[in-house]
Design a protein around this motif. Structure first.
Motif, PDB file in Angstrom:
ATOM      1  N   ASN A   1      10.784  24.348 -52.040  1.00 14.37           N
ATOM      2  CA  ASN A   1       9.883  23.844 -50.999  1.00 14.37           C
ATOM      3  C   ASN A   1       8.444  23.784 -51.500  1.00 14.37           C
ATOM      4  O   ASN A   1       7.708  22.827 -51.208  1.00 14.37           O
ATOM      5  N   THR A   2       8.043  24.800 -52.264  1.00 12.78           N
ATOM      6  CA  THR A   2       6.688  24.833 -52.816  1.00 12.78           C
ATOM      7  C   THR A   2       6.483  23.695 -53.811  1.00 12.78           C
ATOM      8  O   THR A   2       5.418  23.072 -53.859  1.00 12.78           O
ATOM      9  N   PHE A   3       7.513  23.408 -54.600  1.00 14.50           N
ATOM     10  CA  PHE A   3       7.446  22.301 -55.553  1.00 14.50           C
ATOM     11  C   PHE A   3       7.190  20.986 -54.829  1.00 14.50           C
ATOM     12  O   PHE A   3       6.301  20.213 -55.207  1.00 14.50           O
ATOM     13  N   TYR A   4       7.970  20.719 -53.785  1.00 15.44           N
ATOM     14  CA  TYR A   4       7.805  19.461 -53.046  1.00 15.44           C
ATOM     15  C   TYR A   4       6.452  19.390 -52.344  1.00 15.44           C
ATOM     16  O   TYR A   4       5.832  18.328 -52.279  1.00 15.44           O
ATOM     17  N   LYS A   5       5.989  20.520 -51.829  1.00 17.23           N
ATOM     18  CA  LYS A   5       4.679  20.559 -51.178  1.00 17.23           C
ATOM     19  C   LYS A   5       3.571  20.243 -52.175  1.00 17.23           C
ATOM     20  O   LYS A   5       2.675  19.438 -51.906  1.00 17.23           O
ATOM     21  N   ALA A   6       3.633  20.885 -53.356  1.00 17.85           N
ATOM     22  CA  ALA A   6       2.629  20.630 -54.394  1.00 17.85           C
ATOM     23  C   ALA A   6       2.693  19.179 -54.857  1.00 17.85           C
ATOM     24  O   ALA A   6       1.673  18.546 -55.136  1.00 17.85           O
ATOM     25  N   LEU A   7       3.908  18.641 -54.912  1.00 18.42           N
ATOM     26  CA  LEU A   7       4.096  17.252 -55.329  1.00 18.42           C
ATOM     27  C   LEU A   7       3.443  16.295 -54.326  1.00 18.42           C
ATOM     28  O   LEU A   7       2.748  15.346 -54.711  1.00 18.42           O
ATOM     29  N   ASN A   8       3.652  16.556 -53.052  1.00 17.78           N
ATOM     30  CA  ASN A   8       3.043  15.714 -52.020  1.00 17.78           C
ATOM     31  C   ASN A   8       1.530  15.844 -52.017  1.00 17.78           C
ATOM     32  O   ASN A   8       0.804  14.851 -51.868  1.00 17.78           O
ATOM     33  N   ASP A   9       1.040  17.090 -52.189  1.00 17.12           N
ATOM     34  CA  ASP A   9      -0.416  17.296 -52.244  1.00 17.12           C
ATOM     35  C   ASP A   9      -1.023  16.581 -53.438  1.00 17.12           C
ATOM     36  O   ASP A   9      -2.115  16.016 -53.354  1.00 17.12           O
ATOM     37  N   GLU A  10      -0.292  16.602 -54.548  1.00 20.27           N
ATOM     38  CA  GLU A  10      -0.766  15.941 -55.771  1.00 20.27           C
ATOM     39  C   GLU A  10      -0.928  14.442 -55.544  1.00 20.27           C
ATOM     40  O   GLU A  10      -1.938  13.839 -55.958  1.00 20.27           O
ATOM     41  N   LYS A  11       0.046  13.852 -54.870  1.00 24.46           N
ATOM     42  CA  LYS A  11      -0.021  12.415 -54.615  1.00 24.46           C
ATOM     43  C   LYS A  11      -1.202  12.071 -53.718  1.00 24.46           C
ATOM     44  O   LYS A  11      -1.874  11.054 -53.899  1.00 24.46           O
ATOM     45  N   GLU A  12      -1.496  12.944 -52.759  1.00 23.11           N
ATOM     46  CA  GLU A  12      -2.604  12.705 -51.847  1.00 23.11           C
ATOM     47  C   GLU A  12      -3.958  12.892 -52.525  1.00 23.11           C
ATOM     48  O   GLU A  12      -4.950  12.264 -52.148  1.00 23.11           O
ATOM     49  N   ASP A  13      -3.992  13.765 -53.537  1.00 21.62           N
ATOM     50  CA  ASP A  13      -5.265  14.101 -54.185  1.00 21.62           C
ATOM     51  C   ASP A  13      -5.517  13.345 -55.481  1.00 21.62           C
ATOM     52  O   ASP A  13      -6.500  13.608 -56.169  1.00 21.62           O
ATOM     53  N   GLU A  14      -4.638  12.440 -55.842  1.00 23.08           N
ATOM     54  CA  GLU A  14      -4.748  11.742 -57.131  1.00 23.08           C
ATOM     55  C   GLU A  14      -6.120  11.095 -57.314  1.00 23.08           C
ATOM     56  O   GLU A  14      -6.715  11.168 -58.386  1.00 23.08           O
ATOM     57  N   GLU A  15      -6.629  10.487 -56.281  1.00 29.16           N
ATOM     58  CA  GLU A  15      -7.894   9.766 -56.398  1.00 29.16           C
ATOM     59  C   GLU A  15      -9.088  10.716 -56.474  1.00 29.16           C
ATOM     60  O   GLU A  15     -10.185  10.302 -56.845  1.00 29.16           O
ATOM     61  N   ASP A  16      -8.863  11.984 -56.115  1.00 29.67           N
ATOM     62  CA  ASP A  16      -9.963  12.962 -56.156  1.00 29.67           C
ATOM     63  C   ASP A  16     -10.033  13.696 -57.487  1.00 29.67           C
ATOM     64  O   ASP A  16     -10.916  14.527 -57.692  1.00 29.67           O
ATOM     65  N   GLY A  17      -9.080  13.412 -58.393  1.00 36.66           N
ATOM     66  CA  GLY A  17      -9.077  14.062 -59.709  1.00 36.66           C
ATOM     67  C   GLY A  17      -8.683  15.514 -59.656  1.00 36.66           C
ATOM     68  O   GLY A  17      -9.011  16.298 -60.539  1.00 36.66           O
ATOM     69  N   GLU A  18      -7.941  15.925 -58.608  1.00 28.67           N
ATOM     70  CA  GLU A  18      -7.557  17.323 -58.458  1.00 28.67           C
ATOM     71  C   GLU A  18      -6.070  17.552 -58.693  1.00 28.67           C
ATOM     72  O   GLU A  18      -5.536  18.602 -58.397  1.00 28.67           O
ATOM     73  N   ASP A  19      -5.398  16.535 -59.221  1.00 32.53           N
ATOM     74  CA  ASP A  19      -3.943  16.617 -59.319  1.00 32.53           C
ATOM     75  C   ASP A  19      -3.442  17.435 -60.499  1.00 32.53           C
ATOM     76  O   ASP A  19      -2.326  17.909 -60.494  1.00 32.53           O
ATOM     77  N   GLU A  20      -4.265  17.624 -61.528  1.00 29.81           N
ATOM     78  CA  GLU A  20      -3.776  18.287 -62.744  1.00 29.81           C
ATOM     79  C   GLU A  20      -3.343  19.722 -62.472  1.00 29.81           C
ATOM     80  O   GLU A  20      -2.288  20.157 -62.907  1.00 29.81           O
ATOM     81  N   GLU A  21      -4.155  20.476 -61.703  1.00 31.60           N
ATOM     82  CA  GLU A  21      -3.800  21.867 -61.433  1.00 31.60           C
ATOM     83  C   GLU A  21      -2.521  21.944 -60.620  1.00 31.60           C
ATOM     84  O   GLU A  21      -1.680  22.811 -60.837  1.00 31.60           O
ATOM     85  N   LYS A  22      -2.346  21.034 -59.672  1.00 32.05           N
ATOM     86  CA  LYS A  22      -1.138  21.044 -58.851  1.00 32.05           C
ATOM     87  C   LYS A  22       0.091  20.681 -59.687  1.00 32.05           C
ATOM     88  O   LYS A  22       1.194  21.152 -59.416  1.00 32.05           O
ATOM     89  N   THR A  23      -0.090  19.815 -60.685  1.00 29.60           N
ATOM     90  CA  THR A  23       1.024  19.494 -61.580  1.00 29.60           C
ATOM     91  C   THR A  23       1.467  20.739 -62.329  1.00 29.60           C
ATOM     92  O   THR A  23       2.664  21.001 -62.480  1.00 29.60           O
ATOM     93  N   PHE A  24       0.504  21.543 -62.795  1.00 23.30           N
ATOM     94  CA  PHE A  24       0.833  22.796 -63.467  1.00 23.30           C
ATOM     95  C   PHE A  24       1.574  23.734 -62.518  1.00 23.30           C
ATOM     96  O   PHE A  24       2.553  24.377 -62.893  1.00 23.30           O
ATOM     97  N   ALA A  25       1.099  23.812 -61.257  1.00 19.74           N
ATOM     98  CA  ALA A  25       1.746  24.675 -60.279  1.00 19.74           C
ATOM     99  C   ALA A  25       3.172  24.201 -60.011  1.00 19.74           C
ATOM    100  O   ALA A  25       4.102  25.008 -59.918  1.00 19.74           O
ATOM    101  N   SER A  26       3.363  22.882 -59.897  1.00 19.26           N
ATOM    102  CA  SER A  26       4.706  22.329 -59.683  1.00 19.26           C
ATOM    103  C   SER A  26       5.626  22.700 -60.833  1.00 19.26           C
ATOM    104  O   SER A  26       6.779  23.110 -60.630  1.00 19.26           O
ATOM    105  N   SER A  27       5.137  22.559 -62.056  1.00 15.93           N
ATOM    106  CA  SER A  27       5.940  22.881 -63.239  1.00 15.93           C
ATOM    107  C   SER A  27       6.299  24.359 -63.275  1.00 15.93           C
ATOM    108  O   SER A  27       7.416  24.726 -63.673  1.00 15.93           O
ATOM    109  N   GLU A  28       5.358  25.220 -62.869  1.00 12.14           N
ATOM    110  CA  GLU A  28       5.624  26.660 -62.858  1.00 12.14           C
ATOM    111  C   GLU A  28       6.692  27.019 -61.829  1.00 12.14           C
ATOM    112  O   GLU A  28       7.466  27.952 -62.034  1.00 12.14           O
TER     113      GLU A  28
END
Length: 211
Positions: free
Chosen positions: A80-107
């Motif tokens: 569930n956390t993976f999918y949440k981080a994935l959705n947040d990443e998609k929403e934040d892509e234009e803000d340049g904040e997606d890299e940290e969430k990608t790391f969190a998703s991978s973890e």
């Protein structure tokens, strides 16, 4: 870990795994392992933090023989956390904040692999397979390529836990071949006479593939 201040709890969670090598720490945590795991999950719910997830993974590795009763809850929560981080990443892509969430998703996926590698019963592994099957599917799509290595790690961990490969996991045999070698223009399932009808149907169903 139970301090009233959230930043203190986060730093305690991150710092705890550095003490796991001490026998005294493991001895103290064993009776309250379930509570400690629940605290980590609660912290992760409130904050996408790579270090927290790494600490949880280290805790799971240290208590691999005691994880069985909590394995399904942990995997479901991490999924569930993976999918949440994935959705947040998609929403934040234009803000340049997606890299940290990608790391969190991978973890999250790395922690799931660690759980599968623990001492688990076959029934538990089968239930975990049902939970993570969509993640493996996603990782083998063009959209999910950031997670392809993590998806393959999960697939490999599941396969290593069983004497036979389940019918659901068999479909990835086709997909991996298509990704590596490309899909043939014309697929003649009759060429696979040695396979069961069930496996032939799986091959027929793999009509698309970005490989």
């Amino acid at each position: 870990l139970v301090d009233s201040e959230f930043p203190v709890r986060v730093n305690a969670g991150i710092g705890l795994y550095r003490l796991l090598g001490q026998p005294e720490t493991a001895e103290a945590l064993t009776p309250v392992l379930q509570k400690v795991l629940q605290i980590y999950l609660s912290l992760i719910d409130q904050m996408d933090n790579e270090e927290l997830l790494m600490a949880l993974e280290a805790l799971i590795a240290r208590f691999e023989n005691e994880i069985q009763p909590f394995a399904l809850e942990l995997v479901q929560h991490l999924t569930n956390t993976f999918y949440k981080a994935l959705n947040d990443e998609k929403e934040d892509e234009e803000d340049g904040e997606d890299e940290e969430k990608t790391f969190a998703s991978s973890e999250c996926l790395s922690a799931i692999v660690r759980i599968i590698k623990c001492e688990l019963g076959k029934e538990t592994v089968a239930k975990i397979e049902e939970i993570v099957f969509p993640i493996i599917q996603y990782s083998l799509t063009e959209e999910g390529t950031d997670f392809i290595y993590s998806g393959l790690d999960i697939l490999g961990a599941l396969i290593s836990k069983n004497d036979t490969i389940s019918p659901k996991l068999w479909q990835f045999f086709c997909e991996l071949n298509y990704i590596m070698a490309g899909k043939p223009d014309e697929l003649l399932v009759t060429n696979f006479a040695h396979l069961s009808e069930e496996k032939k149907n799986l091959i027929r169903e793999q009509s698309t593939g970005w490989g």
